[in-house]
Design a protein around this motif. Structure first.
Motif, PDB file in Angstrom:
ATOM      1  N   LYS A  96       0.856  -1.407   0.137  1.00  0.00           N
ATOM      2  CA  LYS A  96      -0.032  -0.029   0.127  1.00  0.00           C
ATOM      3  C   LYS A  96       1.116   1.213  -0.044  1.00  0.00           C
ATOM      4  O   LYS A  96       0.421   2.196  -0.842  1.00  0.00           O
ATOM      5  CB  LYS A  96      -0.908   0.011   1.224  1.00  0.00           C
ATOM      6  N   TYR A  97       2.005   1.122   0.825  1.00  0.00           N
ATOM      7  CA  TYR A  97       2.986   2.519   0.919  1.00  0.00           C
ATOM      8  C   TYR A  97       3.727   2.587  -0.402  1.00  0.00           C
ATOM      9  O   TYR A  97       3.981   3.807  -0.764  1.00  0.00           O
ATOM     10  CB  TYR A  97       3.821   2.220   2.095  1.00  0.00           C
ATOM     11  N   ILE A  98       3.859   1.545  -1.119  1.00  0.00           N
ATOM     12  CA  ILE A  98       4.715   1.804  -2.550  1.00  0.00           C
ATOM     13  C   ILE A  98       3.856   2.582  -3.404  1.00  0.00           C
ATOM     14  O   ILE A  98       4.020   3.620  -4.059  1.00  0.00           O
ATOM     15  CB  ILE A  98       4.740   0.359  -3.081  1.00  0.00           C
ATOM     16  N   LEU A  99       2.285   2.177  -3.382  1.00  0.00           N
ATOM     17  CA  LEU A  99       1.353   2.593  -4.379  1.00  0.00           C
ATOM     18  C   LEU A  99       1.074   4.202  -3.984  1.00  0.00           C
ATOM     19  O   LEU A  99       1.127   5.214  -4.714  1.00  0.00           O
ATOM     20  CB  LEU A  99       0.140   2.109  -4.115  1.00  0.00           C
ATOM     21  N   CYS A 100       0.966   4.513  -2.637  1.00  0.00           N
ATOM     22  CA  CYS A 100       0.543   5.726  -2.160  1.00  0.00           C
ATOM     23  C   CYS A 100       1.853   6.874  -2.141  1.00  0.00           C
ATOM     24  O   CYS A 100       1.933   8.032  -2.848  1.00  0.00           O
ATOM     25  CB  CYS A 100       0.414   5.789  -0.572  1.00  0.00           C
ATOM     26  N   SER A 101       3.032   6.089  -2.448  1.00  0.00           N
ATOM     27  CA  SER A 101       4.398   6.790  -2.818  1.00  0.00           C
ATOM     28  C   SER A 101       4.202   7.497  -4.065  1.00  0.00           C
ATOM     29  O   SER A 101       4.435   8.511  -4.414  1.00  0.00           O
ATOM     30  CB  SER A 101       5.598   6.129  -2.173  1.00  0.00           C
ATOM     31  N   VAL A 275      10.387  11.471   6.440  1.00  0.00           N
ATOM     32  CA  VAL A 275      11.869  11.926   6.129  1.00  0.00           C
ATOM     33  C   VAL A 275      11.777  12.008   4.617  1.00  0.00           C
ATOM     34  O   VAL A 275      12.486  12.793   3.929  1.00  0.00           O
ATOM     35  CB  VAL A 275      12.692  10.567   6.482  1.00  0.00           C
ATOM     36  N   PHE A 276      11.278  11.167   3.762  1.00  0.00           N
ATOM     37  CA  PHE A 276      11.334  11.367   2.266  1.00  0.00           C
ATOM     38  C   PHE A 276      10.586  12.632   1.626  1.00  0.00           C
ATOM     39  O   PHE A 276      11.164  12.984   0.699  1.00  0.00           O
ATOM     40  CB  PHE A 276      10.506  10.006   1.874  1.00  0.00           C
ATOM     41  N   ALA A 277       9.842  13.177   2.516  1.00  0.00           N
ATOM     42  CA  ALA A 277       8.957  14.272   2.169  1.00  0.00           C
ATOM     43  C   ALA A 277      10.285  15.420   2.001  1.00  0.00           C
ATOM     44  O   ALA A 277       9.675  16.366   1.439  1.00  0.00           O
ATOM     45  CB  ALA A 277       7.784  14.499   2.891  1.00  0.00           C
ATOM     46  N   GLU A 278      11.109  15.397   2.879  1.00  0.00           N
ATOM     47  CA  GLU A 278      12.142  16.419   2.869  1.00  0.00           C
ATOM     48  C   GLU A 278      12.991  16.542   1.723  1.00  0.00           C
ATOM     49  O   GLU A 278      13.981  17.309   1.642  1.00  0.00           O
ATOM     50  CB  GLU A 278      12.686  16.231   4.083  1.00  0.00           C
ATOM     51  N   ILE A 279      13.146  15.162   1.152  1.00  0.00           N
ATOM     52  CA  ILE A 279      14.528  15.164   0.270  1.00  0.00           C
ATOM     53  C   ILE A 279      13.963  15.259  -1.268  1.00  0.00           C
ATOM     54  O   ILE A 279      12.827  14.940  -1.605  1.00  0.00           O
ATOM     55  CB  ILE A 279      15.099  13.887   0.349  1.00  0.00           C
ATOM     56  N   PRO A 280      14.845  15.849  -2.114  1.00  0.00           N
ATOM     57  CA  PRO A 280      14.334  15.734  -3.392  1.00  0.00           C
ATOM     58  C   PRO A 280      14.009  14.629  -4.141  1.00  0.00           C
ATOM     59  O   PRO A 280      14.651  13.467  -3.704  1.00  0.00           O
ATOM     60  CB  PRO A 280      15.554  16.697  -4.245  1.00  0.00           C
ATOM     61  N   ALA A 281      12.838  14.661  -4.959  1.00  0.00           N
ATOM     62  CA  ALA A 281      12.493  13.556  -5.642  1.00  0.00           C
ATOM     63  C   ALA A 281      12.164  12.570  -4.675  1.00  0.00           C
ATOM     64  O   ALA A 281      12.150  11.310  -4.868  1.00  0.00           O
ATOM     65  CB  ALA A 281      13.455  12.788  -6.780  1.00  0.00           C
ATOM     66  N   ARG A 283       9.318  11.379  -3.434  1.00  0.00           N
ATOM     67  CA  ARG A 283       8.325  10.386  -3.721  1.00  0.00           C
ATOM     68  C   ARG A 283       8.921   9.087  -4.349  1.00  0.00           C
ATOM     69  O   ARG A 283       8.610   7.948  -4.144  1.00  0.00           O
ATOM     70  CB  ARG A 283       7.354  11.011  -4.824  1.00  0.00           C
ATOM     71  N   LEU A 284       9.827   9.437  -5.396  1.00  0.00           N
ATOM     72  CA  LEU A 284      10.466   8.280  -6.043  1.00  0.00           C
ATOM     73  C   LEU A 284      11.294   7.657  -5.116  1.00  0.00           C
ATOM     74  O   LEU A 284      11.494   6.170  -5.204  1.00  0.00           O
ATOM     75  CB  LEU A 284      11.345   8.852  -7.321  1.00  0.00           C
ATOM     76  N   VAL A 285      11.967   8.120  -4.214  1.00  0.00           N
ATOM     77  CA  VAL A 285      13.097   7.460  -3.135  1.00  0.00           C
ATOM     78  C   VAL A 285      12.180   6.560  -2.219  1.00  0.00           C
ATOM     79  O   VAL A 285      12.397   5.372  -1.975  1.00  0.00           O
ATOM     80  CB  VAL A 285      13.767   8.322  -2.392  1.00  0.00           C
ATOM     81  N   ALA A 286      10.887   7.135  -1.984  1.00  0.00           N
ATOM     82  CA  ALA A 286      10.062   6.388  -1.030  1.00  0.00           C
ATOM     83  C   ALA A 286       9.572   5.188  -1.580  1.00  0.00           C
ATOM     84  O   ALA A 286       9.559   3.852  -1.284  1.00  0.00           O
ATOM     85  CB  ALA A 286       8.754   7.303  -0.601  1.00  0.00           C
ATOM     86  N   ALA A 287       9.016   5.185  -2.942  1.00  0.00           N
ATOM     87  CA  ALA A 287       8.527   4.152  -3.701  1.00  0.00           C
ATOM     88  C   ALA A 287       9.426   2.960  -3.919  1.00  0.00           C
ATOM     89  O   ALA A 287       9.315   2.063  -3.672  1.00  0.00           O
ATOM     90  CB  ALA A 287       8.036   4.710  -5.203  1.00  0.00           C
TER      91      ALA A 287
END
Ligand code: TRP
Length: 427
Positions: A96-101, A275-281, A283-287
């Motif tokens: 679910k978190y992959i998809l949401c990211s 944490v991911f929200a603060e770094i460039p790209a 969303r991609l990193v999170a996914a």
């Protein structure tokens, strides 16, 4: 590598940080390392030796060593179900978190609580996770799994180290590092300390995939030329490394974000997206990151499913394919109950826990220690250290330099510690 893939999974990335968080941080880490050395390494080596010696599924390997001892492996086969059910629920969260990211949905700390109390969608993801695992198991272990593990583990490692470095540089991260590695900030009662010890021991078993016949089953696929001791050190070393890095990634981030370190099973799901929200790209990193977590989870879930499937195919005339389908269908049942238990009224609790927590409790604190205890007795007293050492040293071709410590651990230290901790957990 397949066994390392089994060991490294949600236990390292998801469970270890939150267990350390709820169990006092540094003290948990210390107990964890002590149990790893005293129990983890010798029991892991013993399970693999039993499996390779007998070359059969978990139950039959144990009864080949001694008639009447098949129950040790049998117990593991049964409990692999319970672990797999809870595991699949968490695997579903990861999906679910992959998809949401990818979709860029706001995964803030409240999202997790809201999502897990709304059961219906979770069912779908739990089912998907079980389905993927079953599909891979139909293909057999040695073909795909070993290759996938050897490629993805290094990628996961590099990724995780990168995120850890980032996390350590966040403002306020130092507090988290201190919590994780400096003991003695607060005075704890004896019962609190013993509860931390119980949890650390359970975590060692869970993280190394012990006490459930997984390593007996994987050991049974090893050639006689394989080096069991060096495999053991590789598996334990990699597993511990990933767990500790995960701790250094999550706990400092939790402190930096001002979240509760004792937050429990939602910890990585609440922390990482922020944490991911603060770094460039980000969303991609999170996914990408959650995808790697998913792979790590799948190389573990298939090892649990494999225990059941290898036993079913040996005991019945059914094919590997049919056995995988039956196992998947059977795991759905406790998996579904676990999903619904999050929102269920408290009358439906078992010993004061919802079904998901109960599955976790039952596995870590009851079944795995019992399984580990009987492995010690089986190898130390029934089979005997001598034949076990012959297997471990490839008939004397390899050095088995820590044989004395191994003997002491399997015959005395491990069984006594397990019993002590087991009893204390019920007092
Ligand atoms: N060790 C895995 C993890 O850390 C989980 C796991 C796979 C497991 N197979 C097991 C746990 C067998 C107990 C027994 O995620």
């Amino acid at each position: 590598m397949a066994a390392a893939g089994s060991a490294i999974g949600l236990g390292n990335l998801w469970k270890f940080p939150y267990m350390a968080g709820t169990n006092g941080g540094a003290l948990f880490l210390i107990f964890y390392i002590i149990f790893l050395l005293l129990l983890g390494i010798p029991i892991l080596l013993s399970e693999m030796a039993v499996g390779r010696f007998a070359g059969l599924n978990a139950a039959d390997s144990c009864s080949k060593i001694k008639k009447g001892w098949g129950f040790v492996g049998g117990l593991g086969i049964f409990s692999a179900f319970t672990v797999l059910a809870a595991y699949s629920v968490v695997g579903g969260w990861v999906m679910k978190y992959i998809l949401c990211s990818i979709n860029g949905e706001g995964l803030d700390a409240d999202f997790f609580a809201g999502y897990t109390s709304d059961s219906k969608e979770q069912l779908l993801w739990t089912a998907a996770f079980i389905f993927i695992s079953a599909f891979i198991v139909t293909q057999g272990v040695s073909k795909g799994i070993e290759k996938v593990s050897s490629v993805l583990l290094p990628v996961l490692f590099v990724f995780l180290v990168g995120i850890m470095i980032y996390s350590l540089t966040l403002p306020g991260a130092k507090e988290g590092v201190r919590y994780f590695i400096v003991p003695g900030r607060e005075s704890l009662s004896l019962s609190e300390i013993s509860s931390i010890a119980v949890n650390a021991m359970g975590q060692v078993f869970f993280s190394l995939s012990l006490g459930m016949g997984t390593l007996i089953t994987y050991g049974s696929y090893l050639p006689k030329s394989a080096k069991l001791t060096s495999s053991t050190f590789t598996i334990v070393g990699l597993d511990t490394l990933i767990a500790v890095i995960s701790g250094f990634t999550i706990i400092p981030a939790v402190f930096s974000l001002g979240l509760e370190v004792t937050g429990g099973p939602g910890l990585i799901f609440q922390t990482l997206p922020a944490v991911f929200a603060e770094i460039p790209a980000g969303r991609l990193v999170a996914a990408l990151f959650f995808t790697l977590v998913l792979f790590a989870a799948i190389t573990s879930s298939i090892s649990l499913m494999e225990v059941i499937v290898s036993w079913l195919t040996a005991k019945t005339a059914i094919s590997r394919y049919a056995a995988s389908v039956i196992t998947a269908a059977a795991v759905f049942i406790p998996g579904f109950i676990a999903v619904f238990s999050f929102g269920a009224p408290s009358e439906f609790s078992l010993f004061g826990m919802n079904f998901f927590d109960f599955l976790n409790f039952f596995a870590d604190k009851v079944i795995m220690p019992i399984g580990g205890f009987f492995i010690c007795i089986l190898v130390g007293y029934i089979w005997g250290i001598k034949p076990a050492s012959t297997e471990i040293s490839n008939e004397g071709q390899l050095k088995f330099s820590f044989r004395k410590i191994y003997t002491a651990s399997i015959k005395y230290i491990s069984p006594v510690l397990i019993v002590m901790i087991f009893i204390s957990s019920f007092l």
